[in-house]
Scaffold this motif. Structure first.
Motif, PDB file in Angstrom:
ATOM      1  N   GLU A 285      14.591  40.641  72.576  1.00  0.00           N
ATOM      2  CA  GLU A 285      15.014  39.333  73.074  1.00  0.00           C
ATOM      3  C   GLU A 285      15.475  38.438  71.937  1.00  0.00           C
TER       4      GLU A 285
ATOM      5  N   LYS B 146      18.840  45.607  75.870  1.00  0.00           N
ATOM      6  CA  LYS B 146      18.587  44.215  76.226  1.00  0.00           C
ATOM      7  C   LYS B 146      19.875  43.395  76.203  1.00  0.00           C
TER       8      LYS B 146
ATOM      9  N   PHE C  56      14.473  48.144  81.945  1.00  0.00           N
ATOM     10  CA  PHE C  56      13.707  47.408  80.947  1.00  0.00           C
ATOM     11  C   PHE C  56      12.610  48.279  80.327  1.00  0.00           C
TER      12      PHE C  56
END
Length: 262
Positions: free
Chosen positions: A72, A158, A211
């Motif tokens: 992230e 991501k 994910f």
């Protein structure tokens, strides 16, 4: 190389602009660090009551948290502009990108920089390092190389998911990326072992929105845990698939872009 050099020059311009307000920078950085500390405190409180989560220890879960935070952070620091795509489409700002001799997708992704991403990279990397120091990993040159590739692939997954979900804004009229934000929140589920979730949720996090390949499957491979740790080796292929799909969605959306209509 010219494209890469220009990309970092664009990011550098945004970084210099943000650093003009030093108080904002330090407050945001401190808030990000505090959030990660709260996450670790929550995990410690959880594992103080239970010995493991379906066979997964405290440090294994910390490593999953670290991988998610690192991915992230990388996406936020280097590709924060993707979260402005809905606004750029809604206001017609994308027009400027389309007449410049530089890929539109790279102009959009470099349109902003997330200072909080830098804190997440540092904290995520720290969690990964501390967790590995407490875990028994049978290190070898092959496993070290695999770990580096898995980490890079997790970052690509991501970023690709962010690009794909934000590109949905081409089909929506809102200036706020509601769909992308909802998917981003769902990604927090990857901080915990996939095995604790029901079958339907496993399918979503493992295949529809992969994910689990950011955290669970790479950790399972490195620790040789779970029923099929070899699945972690598929992470680079999943990253390639996600990136190809994301670029395809963006290109399709760009072809239907109609400017702001003014």
């Amino acid at each position: 190389m010219r494209i890469v050099r220009l990309y970092f020059r664009l990011l550098g311009a945004h970084l210099r602009a943000l650093l003009e307000y030093e108080a904002d920078f330090w407050i945001l950085a401190a808030a990000t660090v505090l959030l990660q500390v709260i996450n670790i405190a929550f995990l410690a409180a959880l594992f103080a009551k239970v010995p493991d989560l379906n066979g997964w220890t405290f440090w294994a879960v910390v490593m999953m948290f670290g991988l998610v935070s690192f991915a992230e952070g990388f996406g936020s620091f280097f590709f924060e502009g993707l979260w402005r795509l809905a606004w750029q489409i809604n206001t017609g700002e994308l027009d400027y990108f389309m007449v410049r001799p530089y890929p539109v997708v790279l102009q959009a992704s470099s349109a902003d920089i997330g200072i909080n991403g830098l804190s997440n990279i540092v904290m995520g990397g720290s969690m990964i390092g501390v967790a590995l120091a407490h875990l028994s990993v049978a290190w070898s040159p092959w496993r070290v190389l695999s770990g580096v590739f898995l980490l890079a692939s997790a970052v690509v997954i991501k970023v690709a998911i962010n690009l794909a979900t934000n590109s949905v804004s081409f089909w929506l009229e809102s200036s706020i990326p509601v769909f992308a934000l909802a998917v981003h929140q769902a990604g927090d589920l990857a901080r915990f072992p996939l095995s604790i979730y029901p079958l339907a949720l496993k399918a979503v996090l493992g295949f529809v929105l992969p994910f689990a390949f950011i955290s669970f499957f790479p950790v399972a491979f490195l620790l040789e845990e779970g029923s099929a740790p070899w699945i972690g080796l598929l992470t680079p292929l999943v990253a390639l698939y996600c990136l190809t799909t994301a670029f395809s969605i963006f290109r399709r959306g760009l072809r239907r872009y109609e400017s702001a209509g003014t």
